[in-house]
Design a protein around this motif. Structure first.
Motif, short mmCIF file in Angstrom:
data_model
loop_
_atom_site.label_atom_id
_atom_site.label_comp_id
_atom_site.label_asym_id
_atom_site.label_seq_id
_atom_site.Cartn_x
_atom_site.Cartn_y
_atom_site.Cartn_z
N SER A 143 -6.97 -0.05 10.17
CA SER A 143 -5.54 -0.12 9.88
C SER A 143 -5.27 -0.89 8.58
CB SER A 143 -4.81 -0.79 11.05
OG SER A 143 -3.44 -0.95 10.75
N LEU A 144 -5.97 -1.99 8.41
CA LEU A 144 -5.80 -2.79 7.20
C LEU A 144 -6.28 -2.05 5.95
CD1 LEU A 144 -7.00 -6.25 8.60
CD2 LEU A 144 -4.69 -5.72 7.80
N LEU A 145 -7.40 -1.35 6.08
CA LEU A 145 -7.92 -0.58 4.95
C LEU A 145 -6.96 0.56 4.58
CD1 LEU A 145 -11.72 -0.41 5.84
CD2 LEU A 145 -10.66 -1.77 4.02
N ASP A 146 -6.33 1.15 5.57
CA ASP A 146 -5.33 2.19 5.31
C ASP A 146 -4.15 1.62 4.52
OD1 ASP A 146 -6.79 4.18 6.53
OD2 ASP A 146 -5.74 4.02 8.46
N LYS A 147 -3.75 0.40 4.87
CA LYS A 147 -2.64 -0.25 4.16
C LYS A 147 -3.03 -0.56 2.72
CE LYS A 147 -0.53 -2.44 8.23
NZ LYS A 147 -0.21 -3.73 8.89
N ILE A 148 -4.26 -1.01 2.53
CA ILE A 148 -4.74 -1.30 1.18
C ILE A 148 -4.75 -0.01 0.34
CG2 ILE A 148 -6.74 -2.01 -0.20
CD1 ILE A 148 -7.48 -3.89 2.14
N GLU A 149 -5.25 1.06 0.93
CA GLU A 149 -5.30 2.34 0.22
C GLU A 149 -3.90 2.81 -0.17
OE1 GLU A 149 -7.60 6.58 0.70
OE2 GLU A 149 -6.46 5.85 2.43
N LYS A 150 -2.95 2.67 0.74
CA LYS A 150 -1.57 3.08 0.47
C LYS A 150 -0.98 2.26 -0.67
CE LYS A 150 2.92 3.72 2.71
NZ LYS A 150 3.68 3.58 3.99
N GLU A 151 -1.20 0.95 -0.64
CA GLU A 151 -0.68 0.07 -1.70
C GLU A 151 -1.36 0.38 -3.03
OE1 GLU A 151 1.96 -3.02 -2.90
OE2 GLU A 151 1.81 -1.77 -1.11
N TRP A 152 -2.65 0.62 -2.99
CA TRP A 152 -3.40 0.95 -4.21
C TRP A 152 -2.89 2.25 -4.83
CZ3 TRP A 152 -6.37 -1.29 -7.66
CH2 TRP A 152 -7.12 -0.50 -8.53
N ASN A 153 -2.69 3.26 -4.01
CA ASN A 153 -2.21 4.55 -4.52
C ASN A 153 -0.81 4.42 -5.12
OD1 ASN A 153 -4.55 5.87 -3.75
ND2 ASN A 153 -3.74 6.51 -1.77
N ARG A 154 -0.03 3.49 -4.60
CA ARG A 154 1.32 3.29 -5.13
C ARG A 154 1.32 2.62 -6.49
NH1 ARG A 154 5.27 -0.64 -5.36
NH2 ARG A 154 4.03 -2.22 -4.33
N ILE A 155 0.43 1.64 -6.66
CA ILE A 155 0.49 0.82 -7.87
C ILE A 155 -0.50 1.23 -8.95
CG2 ILE A 155 -1.19 -0.94 -7.17
CD1 ILE A 155 2.23 -1.57 -8.84
N SER A 156 -1.61 1.87 -8.60
CA SER A 156 -2.65 2.17 -9.58
C SER A 156 -2.20 3.02 -10.76
CB SER A 156 -3.87 2.81 -8.90
OG SER A 156 -3.51 4.00 -8.22
N PRO A 157 -1.23 3.94 -10.61
CA PRO A 157 -0.80 4.70 -11.79
C PRO A 157 -0.30 3.81 -12.93
CG PRO A 157 -0.02 5.78 -9.81
CD PRO A 157 -0.59 4.46 -9.39
N TYR A 158 0.25 2.65 -12.60
CA TYR A 158 0.74 1.75 -13.64
C TYR A 158 -0.41 1.09 -14.40
CZ TYR A 158 5.13 2.39 -11.21
OH TYR A 158 6.25 2.95 -10.63
N PHE A 159 -1.54 0.89 -13.73
CA PHE A 159 -2.73 0.37 -14.41
C PHE A 159 -3.26 1.41 -15.39
CE2 PHE A 159 -3.57 -1.74 -10.08
CZ PHE A 159 -2.72 -2.79 -10.40
N LEU A 160 -3.29 2.66 -14.93
CA LEU A 160 -3.88 3.73 -15.73
C LEU A 160 -3.01 4.11 -16.93
CD1 LEU A 160 -5.08 5.96 -12.74
CD2 LEU A 160 -6.47 4.42 -14.15
N LYS A 161 -1.73 3.79 -16.87
CA LYS A 161 -0.80 4.09 -17.97
C LYS A 161 -0.38 2.79 -18.65
CE LYS A 161 1.01 8.18 -15.59
NZ LYS A 161 2.21 8.82 -15.00
N ILE A 162 -1.34 1.92 -18.86
CA ILE A 162 -1.06 0.57 -19.35
C ILE A 162 -0.33 0.55 -20.69
CG2 ILE A 162 -3.32 0.36 -20.44
CD1 ILE A 162 -3.30 -2.57 -19.66
N ARG A 163 -0.60 1.53 -21.54
CA ARG A 163 0.00 1.53 -22.88
C ARG A 163 1.46 1.98 -22.86
NH1 ARG A 163 -5.33 3.39 -23.98
NH2 ARG A 163 -6.42 2.09 -25.51
N GLU A 164 1.93 2.51 -21.76
CA GLU A 164 3.29 3.04 -21.70
C GLU A 164 4.34 1.97 -21.40
OE1 GLU A 164 3.53 6.39 -19.13
OE2 GLU A 164 1.85 7.43 -20.09
N GLY A 165 3.90 0.75 -21.15
CA GLY A 165 4.86 -0.31 -20.85
C GLY A 165 4.50 -0.99 -19.55
N GLY A 166 4.96 -2.20 -19.40
CA GLY A 166 4.53 -3.00 -18.26
C GLY A 166 5.57 -3.20 -17.19
N LEU A 167 5.10 -3.33 -15.98
CA LEU A 167 5.90 -3.75 -14.84
C LEU A 167 5.15 -4.92 -14.21
CD1 LEU A 167 6.84 -0.28 -13.35
CD2 LEU A 167 8.40 -1.87 -14.45
N PRO A 168 5.07 -6.04 -14.93
CA PRO A 168 4.20 -7.14 -14.50
C PRO A 168 4.57 -7.73 -13.14
CG PRO A 168 5.65 -7.84 -16.28
CD PRO A 168 5.76 -6.36 -16.19
#
Length: 264
Positions: A211-236
């Motif tokens: 259950s905890l790993l599922d929550k981590i995966e969900k949170e990661w999928n939500r936020i990781s696009p912002y890491f991958l598009k780092i040059r487009e601007g920040g949401l620190p």
């Protein structure tokens, strides 16, 4: 889009810090698996301290990150004392001596006013402290010889990687935009994804861990696009909250693995 008020950030940060306060435990009751856990936690703290330094130094959630940095420094000191009191083999003791000298320099540097020069040194020292702390974990895992301790190491490393991603992300936003920093960020992202996949495939996972790993995966999928598009601007602020949440969840997973071996 997610928005956080200062009050929300403050409360969540305080709750997160409370969740990481270790239980008082007698020296003689520390198991090898718990030593691996605590040594692994040092890796995470090395990155959390630097991340908080960059956030507060760039006037983002200053009060909360100053408090988080203070708590992380204290936690690192307590964990180090526990490791020194319990470690038996000479090689790990030697590594802990290197950790101690490196941390002393790191702690003094962190107390200095934020500047581009100091921040550059913080990045380098945080990497050095991470490297030697990781060597302690690997040596303890080798001495233990237990397969569950390898999973504790992997799970504990996820705590570090979530903080490391945030460190490199905020460093980029603060002007550290060289190729090396971008490469390090991408490497941290890849390592986190690889580690999460490995943990999710672990046969010994119980229902709570899954259950905890599922929550981590969900949170990661939500936020990781912002890491991958780092040059487009920040949401620190969003990155700060998400990575701290993943660190907290990963810490709980790691503790459950420790409990599993303790109950056998």
């Amino acid at each position: 889009m997610y928005y956080f008020t200062l009050r929300t950030v403050t409360l969540l940060t305080v709750f997160m810090i409370i969740a990481f306060v270790p239980h008082v435990q007698a020296v003689e009751s520390i198991s090898m698996s718990e030593l691996v856990n605590r040594a692994g936690m040092q890796r995470m703290l090395s990155q959390r301290i630097a991340k908080a330094y960059f956030y507060s130094g760039n006037n983002i959630s200053v009060q909360e990150n100053t408090l988080q940095m203070k708590m992380a420094l204290e936690r690192f000191t307590r964990n180090h004392a526990l490791l020194k009191a319990n470690v038996q083999d000479s090689k790990t003791k030697e590594l802990l001596s290197v950790v101690e000298s490196t941390f002393s320099e790191y702690r003094d540097l962190i107390k200095k006013t934020y500047s581009k020069e100091n921040a550059t040194r913080v990045l380098k020292l945080s990497d050095t402290l991470l490297e030697v702390s990781h060597s302690v974990v690997l040596n303890l895992e080798k001495v233990s010889g237990s397969s569950i301790d390898h999973i504790i190491n992997t799970s504990g490393k996820q705590r570090m990687l979530s903080q490391q991603v945030a460190k490199f992300y905020i460093a980029y936003q603060a002007g550290f935009r060289d190729d090396k920093n971008i490469h390090n960020l991408k490497k941290s992202i890849e390592d986190f994804q690889s580690g999460l996949k490995k943990l999710m495939g672990e046969e010994r996972n119980n229902r709570e861990i899954k259950s905890l790993l599922d929550k981590i995966e969900k949170e990661w999928n939500r936020i990781s696009p912002y890491f991958l598009k780092i040059r487009e601007g920040g949401l620190p602020l969003m990155v700060l909250m998400a990575t701290d949440e993943m660190t907290k969840l990963s810490d709980r997973v790691t503790k459950l693995y420790v409990e599993e071996i303790a109950n056998k």
